[in-house]
Design a protein around this motif. Sequence first.
Motif, PDB file in Angstrom:
ATOM      1  N   TYR A  27      34.097  22.582  47.594  1.00  0.00           N
ATOM      2  CA  TYR A  27      33.306  23.633  47.180  1.00  0.00           C
ATOM      3  C   TYR A  27      32.868  24.099  45.949  1.00  0.00           C
ATOM      4  CZ  TYR A  27      33.659  24.821  52.572  1.00  0.00           C
ATOM      5  OH  TYR A  27      33.801  24.724  53.771  1.00  0.00           O
ATOM      6  N   SER A  28      31.642  24.531  45.838  1.00  0.00           N
ATOM      7  CA  SER A  28      31.121  24.839  44.355  1.00  0.00           C
ATOM      8  C   SER A  28      31.756  26.154  43.921  1.00  0.00           C
ATOM      9  CB  SER A  28      29.608  24.987  44.366  1.00  0.00           C
ATOM     10  OG  SER A  28      29.230  26.086  45.349  1.00  0.00           O
ATOM     11  N   GLU A  29      31.791  26.567  42.771  1.00  0.00           N
ATOM     12  CA  GLU A  29      32.031  27.917  42.239  1.00  0.00           C
ATOM     13  C   GLU A  29      31.429  29.086  43.087  1.00  0.00           C
ATOM     14  OE1 GLU A  29      34.458  29.165  40.073  1.00  0.00           O
ATOM     15  OE2 GLU A  29      34.927  26.925  39.506  1.00  0.00           O
ATOM     16  N   GLU A  30      30.320  28.846  43.360  1.00  0.00           N
ATOM     17  CA  GLU A  30      29.456  29.995  44.163  1.00  0.00           C
ATOM     18  C   GLU A  30      30.127  29.958  45.567  1.00  0.00           C
ATOM     19  OE1 GLU A  30      25.199  30.857  45.421  1.00  0.00           O
ATOM     20  OE2 GLU A  30      25.338  29.244  44.575  1.00  0.00           O
ATOM     21  N   MET A  31      30.202  28.832  45.987  1.00  0.00           N
ATOM     22  CA  MET A  31      30.744  29.073  47.450  1.00  0.00           C
ATOM     23  C   MET A  31      32.329  29.512  47.586  1.00  0.00           C
ATOM     24  SD  MET A  31      28.842  28.406  50.152  1.00  0.00           S
ATOM     25  CE  MET A  31      29.947  27.597  51.565  1.00  0.00           C
ATOM     26  N   VAL A  32      32.883  29.190  46.745  1.00  0.00           N
ATOM     27  CA  VAL A  32      34.312  29.682  46.652  1.00  0.00           C
ATOM     28  C   VAL A  32      34.458  31.155  46.541  1.00  0.00           C
ATOM     29  CG1 VAL A  32      36.535  29.947  45.341  1.00  0.00           C
ATOM     30  CG2 VAL A  32      35.368  27.530  45.704  1.00  0.00           C
ATOM     31  N   GLU A  33      33.536  31.712  45.984  1.00  0.00           N
ATOM     32  CA  GLU A  33      33.549  33.043  45.620  1.00  0.00           C
ATOM     33  C   GLU A  33      32.778  33.522  46.793  1.00  0.00           C
ATOM     34  OE1 GLU A  33      33.887  36.791  44.220  1.00  0.00           O
ATOM     35  OE2 GLU A  33      34.586  35.045  43.377  1.00  0.00           O
ATOM     36  N   ARG A  34      31.906  33.098  47.549  1.00  0.00           N
ATOM     37  CA  ARG A  34      31.411  33.599  48.821  1.00  0.00           C
ATOM     38  C   ARG A  34      32.322  33.523  49.839  1.00  0.00           C
ATOM     39  NH1 ARG A  34      25.702  31.095  50.779  1.00  0.00           N
ATOM     40  NH2 ARG A  34      26.263  32.626  52.552  1.00  0.00           N
ATOM     41  N   LEU A  35      33.073  32.495  49.891  1.00  0.00           N
ATOM     42  CA  LEU A  35      34.211  32.271  51.054  1.00  0.00           C
ATOM     43  C   LEU A  35      35.441  33.319  50.909  1.00  0.00           C
ATOM     44  CD1 LEU A  35      34.724  28.391  51.070  1.00  0.00           C
ATOM     45  CD2 LEU A  35      34.226  29.798  53.188  1.00  0.00           C
ATOM     46  N   ALA A  36      35.590  33.540  49.456  1.00  0.00           N
ATOM     47  CA  ALA A  36      36.746  34.389  49.160  1.00  0.00           C
ATOM     48  C   ALA A  36      36.367  35.791  49.513  1.00  0.00           C
ATOM     49  CB  ALA A  36      36.757  34.703  47.571  1.00  0.00           C
ATOM     50  N   LYS A  37      34.955  36.260  49.271  1.00  0.00           N
ATOM     51  CA  LYS A  37      34.368  37.590  49.568  1.00  0.00           C
ATOM     52  C   LYS A  37      34.570  37.907  51.117  1.00  0.00           C
ATOM     53  CE  LYS A  37      31.308  38.748  45.601  1.00  0.00           C
ATOM     54  NZ  LYS A  37      29.932  38.733  45.209  1.00  0.00           N
ATOM     55  N   ALA A  38      34.211  36.905  51.922  1.00  0.00           N
ATOM     56  CA  ALA A  38      34.136  36.818  53.384  1.00  0.00           C
ATOM     57  C   ALA A  38      35.703  37.046  53.718  1.00  0.00           C
ATOM     58  CB  ALA A  38      33.576  35.727  54.063  1.00  0.00           C
ATOM     59  N   THR A  39      36.808  36.443  53.055  1.00  0.00           N
ATOM     60  CA  THR A  39      38.217  36.373  53.547  1.00  0.00           C
ATOM     61  C   THR A  39      38.866  37.170  52.752  1.00  0.00           C
ATOM     62  OG1 THR A  39      38.389  34.152  52.424  1.00  0.00           O
ATOM     63  CG2 THR A  39      37.483  34.251  54.809  1.00  0.00           C
ATOM     64  N   VAL A  40      39.814  36.385  51.810  1.00  0.00           N
ATOM     65  CA  VAL A  40      40.824  37.124  51.250  1.00  0.00           C
ATOM     66  C   VAL A  40      40.507  38.282  50.465  1.00  0.00           C
ATOM     67  CG1 VAL A  40      41.951  34.936  51.013  1.00  0.00           C
ATOM     68  CG2 VAL A  40      40.522  35.531  49.126  1.00  0.00           C
ATOM     69  N   LYS A  41      39.027  38.452  49.750  1.00  0.00           N
ATOM     70  CA  LYS A  41      38.716  39.474  49.343  1.00  0.00           C
ATOM     71  C   LYS A  41      38.264  40.666  50.072  1.00  0.00           C
ATOM     72  CE  LYS A  41      38.026  37.463  44.695  1.00  0.00           C
ATOM     73  NZ  LYS A  41      36.837  37.270  43.434  1.00  0.00           N
ATOM     74  N   SER A  42      38.085  40.487  51.372  1.00  0.00           N
ATOM     75  CA  SER A  42      37.699  41.432  52.286  1.00  0.00           C
ATOM     76  C   SER A  42      38.962  42.467  52.937  1.00  0.00           C
ATOM     77  CB  SER A  42      36.885  40.633  53.560  1.00  0.00           C
ATOM     78  OG  SER A  42      37.752  40.242  54.246  1.00  0.00           O
TER      79      SER A  42
END
Length: 200
Positions: A27-42
């Motif tokens: 995944y790109s940096e942008e996608m990593v951040e989106r995945l993180a916001k949806a999961t580990v950062k939620s």
Amino acid sequence: MIRTIISDIGNVLSGFTWYDFYKSKGYSEEMVERLAKATVKSDAWKEYDRGVLSEEEILNRFIANDPELEEDLYKTLANVRGIMERYDYAIPWIEELKAKGYQFLVLSNFSRKVLRECWSDLDFLPYVDGGILSCQDKLIKPMPEIYSLILSRYHLKPEECVFMDDILENVEAARRAGINAFVFENQEQAKQMLRTFGVE
């Protein structure tokens, strides 16, 4: 006098390397951040660790955080092996402290799925004297109840314990429970901090 060391797991005894895990999937940096916001950062990740909801229910919450990522979330979280990183110092450090007469317990927010699929990176667990994993007792840090539970379960006096965790909020909650506590940065810093509490 300190008799018991209580330790967090993620980023203390084993690395919680979610960034590298998502990045390794291409995944790109942008996608990593989106995945993180949806999961580990939620907030849903805390429920993941609490262990009250099924894995399917938690996955649905992740998807609800970013519906466009549904396929990626299913694929990426099918197996989370690699989201934890083994720390070579964990077992020798635990053995060293126990050899000096200290009881060593863990107190960690941890999901059943990560525990199951990352077991090889958690090989220090058989060496500890017990503890609390959130998914087993349905409590998460920094809830006051989780600190009360570890004290009562192991018949501990809070002033005879020192707790280390990489998150300030969890450390402050331990202090409110009367437990000596500090924010973990790295092993060398932790050894210095333990010395200030009389742990050699």
